[in-house]
Structures are given as C-alpha cells and as structure tokens.
Design a protein around this motif. Structure first.
Motif, PDB file in Angstrom:
ATOM      1  N   VAL A   1      14.608 -19.230  31.668  1.00  0.00           N
ATOM      2  CA  VAL A   1      16.161 -19.512  30.976  1.00  0.00           C
ATOM      3  C   VAL A   1      17.464 -18.785  32.147  1.00  0.00           C
ATOM      4  N   PRO A   2      17.318 -18.879  33.396  1.00  0.00           N
ATOM      5  CA  PRO A   2      18.769 -17.526  34.266  1.00  0.00           C
ATOM      6  C   PRO A   2      19.558 -16.827  33.196  1.00  0.00           C
ATOM      7  N   GLU A   3      20.051 -17.726  32.336  1.00  0.00           N
ATOM      8  CA  GLU A   3      21.848 -16.966  31.776  1.00  0.00           C
ATOM      9  C   GLU A   3      20.505 -16.028  30.833  1.00  0.00           C
ATOM     10  N   ILE A   4      19.636 -15.374  30.653  1.00  0.00           N
ATOM     11  CA  ILE A   4      18.940 -14.696  29.816  1.00  0.00           C
ATOM     12  C   ILE A   4      18.565 -13.474  30.391  1.00  0.00           C
ATOM     13  N   ASP A   5      18.091 -14.083  31.519  1.00  0.00           N
ATOM     14  CA  ASP A   5      17.403 -12.698  32.662  1.00  0.00           C
ATOM     15  C   ASP A   5      18.968 -12.047  33.126  1.00  0.00           C
ATOM     16  N   GLU A   6      19.812 -13.010  32.926  1.00  0.00           N
ATOM     17  CA  GLU A   6      21.179 -12.345  33.416  1.00  0.00           C
ATOM     18  C   GLU A   6      22.020 -11.690  32.408  1.00  0.00           C
ATOM     19  N   GLY A   7      21.590 -11.547  31.421  1.00  0.00           N
ATOM     20  CA  GLY A   7      22.304 -11.428  30.151  1.00  0.00           C
ATOM     21  C   GLY A   7      23.178 -11.997  29.089  1.00  0.00           C
ATOM     22  N   ILE A   8      23.997 -12.986  30.035  1.00  0.00           N
ATOM     23  CA  ILE A   8      25.013 -13.368  29.158  1.00  0.00           C
ATOM     24  C   ILE A   8      23.868 -14.469  28.464  1.00  0.00           C
ATOM     25  N   VAL A   9      22.997 -14.844  27.758  1.00  0.00           N
ATOM     26  CA  VAL A   9      22.504 -15.391  26.657  1.00  0.00           C
ATOM     27  C   VAL A   9      21.350 -14.412  26.119  1.00  0.00           C
TER      28      VAL A   9
ATOM     29  N   ILE B   1      22.432 -15.775  21.503  1.00  0.00           N
ATOM     30  CA  ILE B   1      23.684 -15.397  20.671  1.00  0.00           C
ATOM     31  C   ILE B   1      24.237 -15.445  22.269  1.00  0.00           C
ATOM     32  N   SER B   2      25.803 -15.938  22.729  1.00  0.00           N
ATOM     33  CA  SER B   2      26.265 -15.690  24.164  1.00  0.00           C
ATOM     34  C   SER B   2      26.869 -15.039  24.200  1.00  0.00           C
ATOM     35  N   HIS B   3      27.240 -14.328  25.351  1.00  0.00           N
ATOM     36  CA  HIS B   3      27.793 -13.505  25.591  1.00  0.00           C
ATOM     37  C   HIS B   3      29.701 -13.473  26.620  1.00  0.00           C
ATOM     38  N   ASP B   4      29.220 -15.672  26.193  1.00  0.00           N
ATOM     39  CA  ASP B   4      30.070 -15.872  27.418  1.00  0.00           C
ATOM     40  C   ASP B   4      30.754 -17.292  27.033  1.00  0.00           C
ATOM     41  N   GLU B   5      31.707 -17.479  25.965  1.00  0.00           N
ATOM     42  CA  GLU B   5      32.107 -18.142  25.091  1.00  0.00           C
ATOM     43  C   GLU B   5      31.791 -19.303  26.211  1.00  0.00           C
ATOM     44  N   ARG B   6      32.599 -19.310  27.628  1.00  0.00           N
ATOM     45  CA  ARG B   6      31.504 -20.454  28.441  1.00  0.00           C
ATOM     46  C   ARG B   6      30.412 -21.035  27.824  1.00  0.00           C
ATOM     47  N   ILE B   7      29.980 -20.790  27.740  1.00  0.00           N
ATOM     48  CA  ILE B   7      28.338 -20.720  27.543  1.00  0.00           C
ATOM     49  C   ILE B   7      27.521 -20.621  26.243  1.00  0.00           C
ATOM     50  N   ASP B   8      27.438 -22.642  26.412  1.00  0.00           N
ATOM     51  CA  ASP B   8      26.579 -22.415  24.787  1.00  0.00           C
ATOM     52  C   ASP B   8      25.132 -22.250  25.177  1.00  0.00           C
ATOM     53  N   PRO B   9      24.445 -21.584  23.995  1.00  0.00           N
ATOM     54  CA  PRO B   9      23.584 -20.603  24.207  1.00  0.00           C
ATOM     55  C   PRO B   9      22.123 -21.165  23.439  1.00  0.00           C
ATOM     56  N   VAL B  10      22.554 -22.220  22.657  1.00  0.00           N
ATOM     57  CA  VAL B  10      21.562 -23.176  22.918  1.00  0.00           C
ATOM     58  C   VAL B  10      20.491 -23.933  23.780  1.00  0.00           C
ATOM     59  N   GLY B  11      22.400 -24.922  24.567  1.00  0.00           N
ATOM     60  CA  GLY B  11      22.169 -25.498  25.075  1.00  0.00           C
ATOM     61  C   GLY B  11      21.428 -24.860  26.605  1.00  0.00           C
ATOM     62  N   ALA B  12      22.122 -23.388  26.308  1.00  0.00           N
ATOM     63  CA  ALA B  12      21.009 -23.388  28.007  1.00  0.00           C
ATOM     64  C   ALA B  12      19.872 -22.941  28.018  1.00  0.00           C
ATOM     65  N   CYS B  13      19.622 -22.597  26.727  1.00  0.00           N
ATOM     66  CA  CYS B  13      17.752 -22.235  26.507  1.00  0.00           C
ATOM     67  C   CYS B  13      16.861 -23.898  26.516  1.00  0.00           C
ATOM     68  N   VAL B  14      17.544 -24.635  25.798  1.00  0.00           N
ATOM     69  CA  VAL B  14      16.745 -26.168  26.258  1.00  0.00           C
ATOM     70  C   VAL B  14      17.183 -26.646  27.439  1.00  0.00           C
ATOM     71  N   GLY B  15      17.955 -26.500  28.343  1.00  0.00           N
ATOM     72  CA  GLY B  15      18.148 -27.541  29.473  1.00  0.00           C
ATOM     73  C   GLY B  15      18.145 -28.822  29.144  1.00  0.00           C
ATOM     74  N   MET B  16      18.172 -28.769  30.667  1.00  0.00           N
ATOM     75  CA  MET B  16      19.329 -30.383  30.760  1.00  0.00           C
ATOM     76  C   MET B  16      17.377 -31.112  30.642  1.00  0.00           C
TER      77      MET B  16
END
Length: 423
Positions: A217-225, A243-258
């Motif tokens: 999950v790139p968003e975790i590696d980058e610190g966004i999630v 938890i997401s530090h960017d309100e535009r990013i859904d943290p659960v969706g980012a971890c699950v992926g397409m």
C-alpha cells in the motif's frame, strides 16, 4: 612456516569474513604481541611492521647496548660484545634493532597464534552480526530454509543463520529445505558468557503484517495512511485499524485495493489469514462497533470503573455468532483492539418474555446473582446466552455453580412452556 605465509593466511581469512584492512592490522599485531609476551614476558621492546597486502611482517627486537658484564635485563639490553657481532660500529648507549624470525618462537606458538587469530575473527564476526541485525529489527528479510527442527526452523540470510521459533511461525505454514521465506527481524540475543549471537525472526508478529502492508500500500509507505493498531491470531484472523491523514483518501479502501488486490497479496503471504481492515476511532463506542465487524452492534454500554474496563454489546439475535466468531476469535481480537473486555448479548424484543435475575434468589445465592449482574446479566435470557465456560470466565464462577445457574434458569422456561402447552 615463514612469517609471510602466516600473515598471508591471516589476510585471506579476513577477506573471506569481510574484515577491513585497518582492523586486520590491529588483530595481527595483537596476535604477534601475545606471542612475544608469552616468550619474553613483555612486548615493550619490540616493534612490529606489517604490510598485509604483500604478507610482509617484521618483528624488531630493540635493545640498548650496555657494557659487558653490566647486563641487567636481557629483554631490553644487549652487551657491547654481542651487539658488535651484529655490527662492529655499535657503542654503549646505542639502540640495536634485531629482526626476529617467527621460527624462533616454535611450532606451538605459531599454532596458538593461528587459534588466537581465528577466535578474534569469530568475535568480530559475532559483533558485526549483532550490530547489523540490531539495526534491522522490525524490517523484513528474505532467506532460504536450510533446516527444519521440531521447535524451530533455521534460515540462511547473507550467510548468517536466523532462527524462526515455533511460537513465531504461522501454524499453517509448511517449511522445506531450499524454500525462500520472508519474515521480520524480531530480536537479536547475545549470550554474555559465550558471546554467541542469535537472530530471531517472526512471521506471527503484528510487525510482519504491518511491513507487508507497507510494501503493498503506497499510501502507508508515504505516511498518508497510518496503521494505528494490529491484533492477530496468526493463520486464522487479524484486525487492522487504520486512519487517513488526507480527508480525500479512504484508508480502508486504500488498504484493500481495487477488487481486493492489495490485501489479497498480504493474505497469500500469511497462509490465507482472514484480515478485517477497519477505520480507527478515538471514541471507544465507535471503535468497539467497528472492531466487532462483520456484526453490527445495536448498543454499546461501557463500564470504565472495572479493570480491565468492560463493554456490554447488544446485537441482533442472528448476529451473535458473527460477533463472537468461530472459537471466539472475533470477540477476542475486538477486545485486544479496543482494550475492553467485551460481553455480547442478543437483542431481546419487547414482546419476548423474560425474567429479572432477582426472581431466582430462592435458588441462586446472592453473591452469584451479583456476579451475574456485574457482567451485565440482569435477566434470565441474558444468562442463557452464555455457556458454562463463558460464565466461568466472565463471572468467575466455579464449573458446578455455572452449571447450577443454567439448569435453574432453563427449568424455569421449560416449566413456562409446559404450562402454555397444557393451557
């Protein structure tokens, strides 16, 4: 053996072990000085000149020239007549530097030097391993399985033996020699007596799952999630709060992926461990509701005065088993995630008959009734939701007392049903 041969063999060993040139010089000098001290009692009058690249070494014995018959210390002094055998121009007070041949020390001394050198190299190797892997604690390493034992699996990583103990394994995993294995470095142990170093790796530690999510999950590696907490029963089920530090990013969706692509990669690595990803909340009511997924609690009541604090959760009757999970795994993980001891009860509908627990005072002693109330069992049907084992664990009842309580309450409802039937 020539001194150059000995030094060359030392240099070859050092190159194989990755010992730096400056360190090699220090070790070789220490080894030869130990030989000198053993033979002469002191190494102060000796100078060692080393060129490890060419295998050259000179051991110079430096002594002061004294008059004949005035010799007091043969290690630091030399008589004039003996000095002039080396060079006729020497005078009293001069310094004589005489080269020593390693053969003069004897075969046993050379053998001891080899052993001392090898031991020093091993000690440095152990120190390097301790330092290198201490810096890798919490990081993933990939190694090759080379031996499986009853209580542990041995893995080779960069020519270093790593240990995967049974308690750090996923019980579903099967290991074969030659398999490649990923794990996280958990601990580096050092035995103070033997100086032996043991590197412990883990596939069961929550940190391993966290690192796998970082890879996928790139968003975790980058610190966004951010992963706030992970609780696991390795190989069975895990819950990951994010938890997401960017309100535009859904943290659960980012971890699950397409189509679940990201989380499936983690699940495959962990022997198909079921992973629930939930959004973290600082509100314990909300966190408990999310942690009990896939059940959807209707009501959460907290009691923070107890230690540990307890939560009474009411769910629909058809969701009780989901909330508890097979073998109680879901409720255990939810409790570990939230820090609350969770008690699950089914919803009692308004038209459903029930009996206050106090009505059984003639058959159940007051202490036991109070224990039932303390865990949120105010009515008979709330007690019937629990097994003997749950009554023992939650209310602290003895097995025979728990069995008696359930028997009394079941008999009450059986009698009511019988009266209705007769009526």
């Amino acid at each position: 053996m020539q001194s150059s041969d000995l030094v060359s063999s030392f240099a070859e060993i050092a190159r194989e072990k990755g010992i730096e040139r400056d360190m090699l010089q220090l070790i070789v000098e220490d080894v030869f000085r130990a030989m000198i001290r053993k033979r002469y009692g002191s190494d102060e009058s000796f100078e060692i000149i080393l060129n490890p690249d060419h295998g050259d070494i000179q051991i110079l014995h430096i002594r002061e020239v004294v008059p004949d018959w005035d010799l007091e210390d043969p290690v630091t002094q030399i008589e004039l007549s003996q000095a002039r055998q080396i060079d006729p121009d020497f005078e009293v007070g001069d310094e004589v530097a005489e080269e020593q041949d390693i053969k003069d020390f004897g075969r046993r001394a050379v053998l001891t030097a080899r052993q001392t050198f090898s031991q020093r190299i091993r000690d440095i190797e152990k120190e390097n391993i301790y330092r290198w892997y201490s810096e890798l604690i919490g990081e993933i390493v990939v190694g090759e399985v080379y031996q499986t034992r009853r209580r542990e699996v041995l893995v080779i990583h960069n020519k270093v033996e790593l240990v995967l103990p049974r308690e750090e394994q996923i019980y579903k995993d099967r290991y074969r020699k030659g398999d490649m294995l990923r794990a996280v470095v958990k601990e580096v142990r050092r035995d103070e007596k033997s100086n032996n170093v043991q590197v412990i790796i883990s596939r069961a530690d929550p940190m391993f799952m966290e690192r796998l999510f970082e890879l996928e999950v790139p968003e975790i590696d980058e610190g966004i999630v951010e992963i706030k907490k992970i609780v696991r029963e390795p190989g069975d089920r895990a819950k990951v709060a994010v938890i997401s530090h960017d309100e535009r990013i859904d943290p659960v969706g980012a971890c699950v992926g397409m189509k679940g692509a990201r989380i499936h990669a983690v699940v495959r690595e962990l022997s198909n461990e079921n992973i629930d990803v939930l959004e973290w909340s600082d509100d314990p009511h909300e966190l408990i509701k999310r942690a009990l997924s896939p059940a959807k609690p209707l009501q959460v009541t907290l009691n923070d005065e107890l230690d540990p604090p307890r939560a009474k959760v009411v769910v629909r009757a058809d969701e009780v088993s989901q909330a508890i999970g097979r073998g109680g795994v879901n409720i255990r993980l939810a409790s570990a995630m939230t820090g609350y001891e969770i008690d699950v009860y089914r919803e009692i509908l308004e038209d459903e008959e029930d009996v206050e627990i106090g009505e059984f005072a003639d058959e159940i002693d007051p202490v036991t009734l109070q224990k039932l109330r303390d865990i949120g069992c105010d009515t008979a049907k709330q007690v019937l939701e629990l097994s003997v084992e749950e009554l023992m664990r939650r209310a602290g009842l003895e097995a025979d007392v728990a069995q008696h309580v359930l028997a009394v309450i079941k008999a009450e409802f059986a009698d009511e049903e019988e009266e209705e039937f007769e009526g």
